[in-house]
Write a protein that holds these residues in place. Structure first.
Motif, short mmCIF file in Angstrom:
data_model
loop_
_atom_site.label_atom_id
_atom_site.label_comp_id
_atom_site.label_asym_id
_atom_site.label_seq_id
_atom_site.Cartn_x
_atom_site.Cartn_y
_atom_site.Cartn_z
N MET A 148 1.03 -0.74 0.15
CA MET A 148 0.07 -0.33 -0.24
C MET A 148 0.87 1.74 0.24
N VAL A 149 0.78 2.09 -1.15
CA VAL A 149 1.28 3.80 -1.75
C VAL A 149 0.86 4.15 -0.13
N VAL A 150 0.70 4.45 0.65
CA VAL A 150 -0.18 5.57 1.21
C VAL A 150 1.12 7.12 1.15
N GLU A 151 0.16 8.02 0.59
CA GLU A 151 0.64 9.20 0.72
C GLU A 151 -0.71 10.55 1.08
N TYR A 152 0.50 11.74 1.95
CA TYR A 152 0.28 12.24 2.51
C TYR A 152 0.53 14.10 1.87
N SER A 153 -0.92 13.92 1.53
CA SER A 153 -0.26 15.30 0.30
C SER A 153 -1.41 16.24 0.49
N ASP A 154 -0.21 17.76 -0.17
CA ASP A 154 -1.16 18.77 -0.37
C ASP A 154 -1.28 19.58 -2.00
N ILE A 155 -2.79 19.35 -2.20
CA ILE A 155 -2.44 19.97 -3.87
C ILE A 155 -2.24 21.13 -4.59
N ASP A 156 -1.68 21.54 -3.36
CA ASP A 156 -0.64 23.11 -4.38
C ASP A 156 0.43 22.55 -4.06
N TYR A 177 -4.65 8.24 -1.00
CA TYR A 177 -4.40 9.39 -0.97
C TYR A 177 -5.42 10.05 0.14
N ARG A 178 -4.22 10.57 0.81
CA ARG A 178 -4.74 11.33 2.23
C ARG A 178 -4.34 12.84 1.71
N HIS A 179 -5.26 13.57 2.90
CA HIS A 179 -4.98 15.47 3.06
C HIS A 179 -3.72 15.57 3.94
N PHE A 180 -2.69 16.75 3.80
CA PHE A 180 -2.02 17.02 4.49
C PHE A 180 -1.42 18.17 4.30
N PRO A 181 -2.87 19.50 3.87
CA PRO A 181 -2.20 20.88 3.53
C PRO A 181 -1.66 21.43 4.78
N LEU A 182 -0.61 21.96 3.96
CA LEU A 182 0.61 23.27 4.71
C LEU A 182 -0.36 24.29 4.59
N THR A 183 -0.93 24.64 5.43
CA THR A 183 -1.63 26.18 4.91
C THR A 183 -0.56 27.64 5.32
N THR A 184 0.50 27.63 5.64
CA THR A 184 1.09 28.67 5.69
C THR A 184 1.99 29.13 4.52
N VAL A 185 1.68 27.60 3.86
CA VAL A 185 2.82 28.04 2.42
C VAL A 185 2.11 28.48 1.24
N HIS A 186 1.05 27.57 1.46
CA HIS A 186 0.30 27.57 0.37
C HIS A 186 -1.18 28.01 0.91
N PRO A 187 -1.63 29.10 0.89
CA PRO A 187 -2.94 29.66 1.26
C PRO A 187 -4.26 28.96 1.49
N ASN A 188 -4.08 28.27 0.03
CA ASN A 188 -5.61 27.57 -0.52
C ASN A 188 -5.94 26.27 -0.34
N SER A 189 -4.57 25.56 0.09
CA SER A 189 -4.45 23.95 0.01
C SER A 189 -5.64 23.50 1.04
N LEU A 190 -5.80 24.05 2.07
CA LEU A 190 -6.64 23.34 3.27
C LEU A 190 -7.93 23.25 2.41
N ARG A 191 -8.26 24.86 1.39
CA ARG A 191 -9.99 24.60 0.77
C ARG A 191 -10.09 24.16 -0.60
N HIS A 192 -8.69 23.60 -0.88
CA HIS A 192 -8.72 22.50 -1.79
C HIS A 192 -8.79 21.21 -1.50
N ALA A 193 -8.87 20.58 0.07
CA ALA A 193 -8.73 19.27 0.05
C ALA A 193 -10.22 19.41 0.73
N TRP A 248 -10.30 12.39 -8.29
CA TRP A 248 -9.07 11.85 -8.60
C TRP A 248 -8.80 13.40 -9.89
N ARG A 249 -9.84 13.19 -10.71
CA ARG A 249 -10.05 14.32 -11.82
C ARG A 249 -10.26 15.50 -11.51
N PHE A 250 -10.86 15.94 -9.81
CA PHE A 250 -10.80 17.17 -9.11
C PHE A 250 -8.89 17.40 -9.18
N ILE A 251 -8.06 16.91 -8.92
CA ILE A 251 -6.86 17.07 -8.29
C ILE A 251 -6.07 17.47 -9.45
#
Length: 231
Positions: free
Chosen positions: A64-72, A100-116, A132-135
């Motif tokens: 299982m490749v478990v990825e925690y990521s920030d869309i931006d 795919y799991r979410h890990f938004p870094l909001t101080t670096v990418h201000p909209n990353s939480l909203r993207h998640a 997947w298509r949204f990302i």
């Protein structure tokens, strides 16, 4: 990702991150140039993969490749493309799945939480592969180090065949904030220090831990190594 490509998808029906969590994100180390495989990390803290996860491949796969990521994240986008290519090669064999799991870094990418939150809303309102298509569409609209403007969601949503009013109401409500918060907490517990953070979980074996985005050849090598341990 080409929506017509064959694949098996299991989706989670996946607001505000706690203030302390946001402060923690502020001190994350982001891997800028290269990824590395460290000696530390807490893979035992990773939440077990379930049918509620966003998953491509066999949900019972021994790798299982478990990825925690920030869309931006620039490096998250690079890993996204790499994993898409790799899953066209490995998913049908049943031995590898990508989560795919979410890990938004909001101080670096201000909209990353909203993207998640938006990705979760797309998943809940759209077709089976809408998450997947949204990302993919957001990444295509803001490649590399560019950051996607949420004002442009409507264009993405229309391409997914989702009602824009329902989508915007979902995002504004923060309906899936709890899911994103759980993902983020788990990333921290598992040892994440930036995005993407990936663990290759291998049945009955020690995992492979990756900070950042390995290039295709290196990621393939890591997956092949994992597969060799369960054959």
């Amino acid at each position: 990702m080409n929506p017509s490509s064959p694949r098996s998808v299991w989706l989670i029906p996946a607001a505000i991150i706690l203030a302390g969590l946001i402060l923690a994100v502020a001190v994350f180390v982001i891997r800028i140039k290269t990824a590395h495989i460290p000696d530390n990390g807490k893979p035992t803290a990773v939440t077990p993969v379930t049918p509620d996860d966003h998953l491509i491949g066999n949900p019972q796969a021994p790798v299982m490749v478990v990825e925690y990521s920030d869309i931006d994240s620039e490096h998250g986008k690079a890993l996204q493309a790499t994993m898409q290519q790799l899953m066209t090669e490995y998913a049908a064999g049943g031995k590898v799945a990508w989560v795919y799991r979410h890990f938004p870094l909001t101080t670096v990418h201000p909209n990353s939480l909203r993207h998640a939150l938006a990705a979760e809303c797309a998943s809940s309102l759209g077709a089976a592969d809408a998450f997947w298509r949204f990302i993919d569409l957001v990444n295509a609209g803001a490649p590399g180090s560019a950051q996607f403007d949420p004002k442009n969601y409507d264009s993405v949503v229309r391409q997914l065949g989702i009602d824009t009013t329902a989508f915007n109401e979902c995002v504004t409500s923060g309906k899936f904030a709890g899911r994103v918060r759980e993902n983020t907490h788990n990333a921290l517990e598992a040892g994440a220090t930036g995005a993407p953070y990936t663990l290759i979980l291998i049945k009955n074996q020690d995992p492979i831990i990756i900070h950042g985005a390995l290039p295709y050849a290196s990621m393939k090598q890591a997956i092949d190594k994992a597969i060799s341990k369960v054959q």
